[in-house]
Scaffold this active site. Sequence first.
Site, mmCIF file in Angstrom:
data_model
loop_
_atom_site.group_PDB
_atom_site.id
_atom_site.type_symbol
_atom_site.label_atom_id
_atom_site.label_comp_id
_atom_site.label_asym_id
_atom_site.label_seq_id
_atom_site.Cartn_x
_atom_site.Cartn_y
_atom_site.Cartn_z
ATOM 1 N N TRP A 67 0.792 -1.236 0.000
ATOM 2 C CA TRP A 67 0.000 0.000 0.000
ATOM 3 C C TRP A 67 0.815 1.273 0.000
ATOM 4 C CZ3 TRP A 67 1.889 1.916 4.462
ATOM 5 C CH2 TRP A 67 2.181 1.031 5.501
ATOM 6 N N ASN A 68 2.125 1.202 0.282
ATOM 7 C CA ASN A 68 2.841 2.465 0.492
ATOM 8 C C ASN A 68 3.252 3.174 -0.792
ATOM 9 O OD1 ASN A 68 4.740 0.407 0.047
ATOM 10 N ND2 ASN A 68 6.343 1.640 0.950
ATOM 11 N N LYS B 59 -2.879 -8.058 -8.307
ATOM 12 C CA LYS B 59 -3.618 -8.066 -7.036
ATOM 13 C C LYS B 59 -3.051 -6.892 -6.247
ATOM 14 C CE LYS B 59 -3.706 -8.811 -3.039
ATOM 15 N NZ LYS B 59 -4.048 -7.704 -2.106
ATOM 16 N N GLY C 185 6.059 -6.483 -0.507
ATOM 17 C CA GLY C 185 5.345 -6.503 0.766
ATOM 18 C C GLY C 185 6.247 -6.967 1.889
ATOM 19 N N SER C 186 5.636 -7.545 2.902
ATOM 20 C CA SER C 186 6.362 -7.888 4.126
ATOM 21 C C SER C 186 7.126 -9.210 3.997
ATOM 22 C CB SER C 186 5.367 -7.996 5.283
ATOM 23 O OG SER C 186 4.420 -9.002 4.992
ATOM 24 N N GLU D 77 10.198 -8.394 -3.176
ATOM 25 C CA GLU D 77 10.707 -7.084 -2.734
ATOM 26 C C GLU D 77 10.175 -6.868 -1.327
ATOM 27 O OE1 GLU D 77 12.849 -5.412 -4.263
ATOM 28 O OE2 GLU D 77 12.729 -6.035 -6.342
ATOM 29 N N LEU D 78 11.037 -7.038 -0.322
ATOM 30 C CA LEU D 78 10.553 -7.100 1.058
ATOM 31 C C LEU D 78 11.047 -5.901 1.884
ATOM 32 C CD1 LEU D 78 11.054 -10.950 1.438
ATOM 33 C CD2 LEU D 78 9.100 -9.722 0.492
ATOM 34 N N CYS E 9 10.157 1.235 2.305
ATOM 35 C CA CYS E 9 11.035 0.079 2.511
ATOM 36 C C CYS E 9 12.497 0.515 2.554
ATOM 37 C CB CYS E 9 10.814 -0.935 1.401
ATOM 38 S SG CYS E 9 10.923 -0.181 -0.223
ATOM 39 N N GLU F 183 11.945 -3.755 11.429
ATOM 40 C CA GLU F 183 11.385 -2.717 10.566
ATOM 41 C C GLU F 183 10.142 -2.131 11.245
ATOM 42 O OE1 GLU F 183 9.301 -3.836 6.933
ATOM 43 O OE2 GLU F 183 10.448 -2.337 5.852
HETATM 44 P P1 NAD Z 1 1.892 -7.191 3.253
HETATM 45 O O1 NAD Z 1 2.900 -8.269 3.087
HETATM 46 O O2 NAD Z 1 0.972 -7.239 4.385
HETATM 47 O O3 NAD Z 1 0.975 -7.091 1.957
HETATM 48 C C1 NAD Z 1 1.526 -6.942 0.655
HETATM 49 C C2 NAD Z 1 0.557 -7.499 -0.363
HETATM 50 O O4 NAD Z 1 0.479 -8.917 -0.171
HETATM 51 C C3 NAD Z 1 -0.871 -6.969 -0.223
HETATM 52 O O5 NAD Z 1 -1.420 -6.793 -1.512
HETATM 53 C C4 NAD Z 1 -1.576 -8.103 0.527
HETATM 54 O O6 NAD Z 1 -2.958 -8.133 0.287
HETATM 55 C C5 NAD Z 1 -0.879 -9.313 -0.072
HETATM 56 N N1 NAD Z 1 -0.953 -10.534 0.734
HETATM 57 C C6 NAD Z 1 -1.174 -10.648 2.073
HETATM 58 N N2 NAD Z 1 -1.219 -11.953 2.424
HETATM 59 C C7 NAD Z 1 -1.011 -12.672 1.304
HETATM 60 C C8 NAD Z 1 -0.939 -14.071 1.024
HETATM 61 N N3 NAD Z 1 -1.081 -14.979 1.975
HETATM 62 N N4 NAD Z 1 -0.699 -14.465 -0.240
HETATM 63 C C9 NAD Z 1 -0.517 -13.561 -1.231
HETATM 64 N N5 NAD Z 1 -0.598 -12.220 -1.031
HETATM 65 C C10 NAD Z 1 -0.832 -11.781 0.222
HETATM 66 O O7 NAD Z 1 2.735 -5.819 3.230
HETATM 67 P P2 NAD Z 1 2.184 -4.348 3.381
HETATM 68 O O8 NAD Z 1 1.808 -4.146 4.799
HETATM 69 O O9 NAD Z 1 1.183 -4.077 2.309
HETATM 70 O O10 NAD Z 1 3.489 -3.503 3.011
HETATM 71 C C11 NAD Z 1 4.488 -3.185 3.937
HETATM 72 C C12 NAD Z 1 5.710 -4.044 3.708
HETATM 73 O O11 NAD Z 1 6.120 -3.975 2.349
HETATM 74 C C13 NAD Z 1 6.904 -3.582 4.496
HETATM 75 O O12 NAD Z 1 7.555 -4.671 5.075
HETATM 76 C C14 NAD Z 1 7.800 -2.932 3.454
HETATM 77 O O13 NAD Z 1 9.161 -2.918 3.761
HETATM 78 C C15 NAD Z 1 7.523 -3.769 2.268
HETATM 79 N N6 NAD Z 1 7.868 -3.041 1.038
HETATM 80 C C16 NAD Z 1 8.947 -3.446 0.312
HETATM 81 C C17 NAD Z 1 9.318 -2.738 -0.830
HETATM 82 C C18 NAD Z 1 10.514 -3.136 -1.672
HETATM 83 O O14 NAD Z 1 10.617 -2.659 -2.798
HETATM 84 N N7 NAD Z 1 11.404 -3.951 -1.194
HETATM 85 C C19 NAD Z 1 8.577 -1.628 -1.212
HETATM 86 C C20 NAD Z 1 7.497 -1.259 -0.428
HETATM 87 C C21 NAD Z 1 7.130 -1.978 0.689
#
Ligand code: NAD
Length: 472
Positions: free
Chosen positions: A145-146, A169, A222-223, A244-245, A278, A378
């Site tokens: 979302w960020n 998605k 994501g995370s 990309e975490l 991130c 983080e």
């Molecule tokens: P999140 O992992 O909660 O969600 C990310 C995405 O994954 C969302 O679309 C979510 O709906 C989906 N998701 C959740 N559970 C899932 C599953 N079981 N299977 C498949 N998809 C699923 O992360 P967030 O809270 O949206 O974002 C914050 C995190 O993202 C932070 O840790 C941040 O560091 C990381 N991030 C990394 C980068 C990068 O480029 N490395 C960039 C931005 C954010």
Amino acid sequence: MKTITTHYIDGEFVESHGREVMDIIKPTNGQVIARVTLGDEEDTQHAIAAAKRAFTTFGRTTKEERASILRRLHQCVSARIDDLTAAMVEEYGGVVQFARVIVESGVNAFPAAEKGLEELPMIQSWGKTTVTLEPVGVAGLITAWNANALFICLKLASAVAAGCTVVIKPSELSSLQTQVMIECLEVAKLPKGVCNVVIGRGDVVGAELVRNPDVAKISFTGSVGVGQSIMRDGAATMKRVTLELGGKSPTILLEDAALEKAIPAALILAFMNSGQACAAGTRLLVPQSRLDAVKRAIVDAMPSFAVGAPADPKTGVGPMVSQKQYERVQSYIRKGIEEGAEVLAGGEGHPEGFESGYFVKPTVFVNVKNDMAIAQEEIFGPVLCVIAYDSEDDAIRIANDSKYGLHAAVLGTDLERARRVASQIRAGRVVINGMTDDPQAPWGGFKYSGFGREYGQYGIEAFLETRAILES
Ligand code: NAD
């Protein structure tokens, strides 16, 4: 109040089969601004089937055909920069100046992919051997979302350049931005089924993408926890994955750094995107000998990072995206105090005058040891840890003493020295003397920050397989 009830599948807006309805909450005041009907497994399967059908022809298109689609996408998304920025400010609370930079960076991903595609040799041959790069197949693109619009543009540009068809998605918290992106796709008139979007929860729509045997690749931002589950669950169908975490990025301030430039640069790195980045430089490593001067310079510079309404161009830090994120930041500020770190600026609670919504105080901790939780985990909010070091080697050791390795910065006057330090940092990207970008440079992490790279040629390669044909 906006209402979103459709997905974008096979070139059409399609009513959601899933019936769950989610509120989109405005982070500045906690009020509901939109209602979104979330997709389910059936919506996702429908989108995957459309992408699979489209792949039979799209996977065989020429570089020139795909370049023209990238140009079309660039044109359509460029025309909506203001709307995407406004949606990011409204539903995410993104500070307008930075939100615009993020959106523009997404838009620039299309010409960057076109350039990368032009320069990438898709066929090489020698003797009786021919090696070709082939699109991997249907790709599932899952975003956070960020910077939702940026991630959609970036992943879509690379996948289309490679000849993959996609099911996106997006983050369910970013449905207003996603809606604008879908309208761009509609205007771009891509061949049917090349790009499909299903809005929904990660554990429903995302999980179906990860488990479905017709999806060859997942590109995820994501995370760490979800990234690990994608690797684990994707193994059953041998998914290719780009992850990309998270990060806990160090900023090394060298002894010869000019503080009047270096401290504002360090604070921009720490507080960009309201700390929900991130790449945020959340550990500032400072020579012990300059610690007092650094503390004074930080206190002097903090007014430029004041909290305010995200739509106000003078605002430095906006609200957190959600109540959950607000509480997460508060719990880490409490933890830092319990661990014995000292609050130099900010602290617990809402900033004065911003009691409603999810605003937090931009916080700087000093007397931080690198093994404290606030220095290792983080936080994903505007919380900076200042850590003292004894020598250049000590600074490099502390910088690398992290499970993450996404981003880092080195600030100093002697460029040779800064480069020498940068070359010893275990991170996917290191910037020297401030945040900067290059759309052809790879982006991605070492260690728990994930693997695989995005942007330019590196990003396209992540959606390709290699095939060799040998004649006897
Ligand atoms: P999140 O992992 O909660 O969600 C990310 C995405 O994954 C969302 O679309 C979510 O709906 C989906 N998701 C959740 N559970 C899932 C599953 N079981 N299977 C498949 N998809 C699923 O992360 P967030 O809270 O949206 O974002 C914050 C995190 O993202 C932070 O840790 C941040 O560091 C990381 N991030 C990394 C980068 C990068 O480029 N490395 C960039 C931005 C954010």
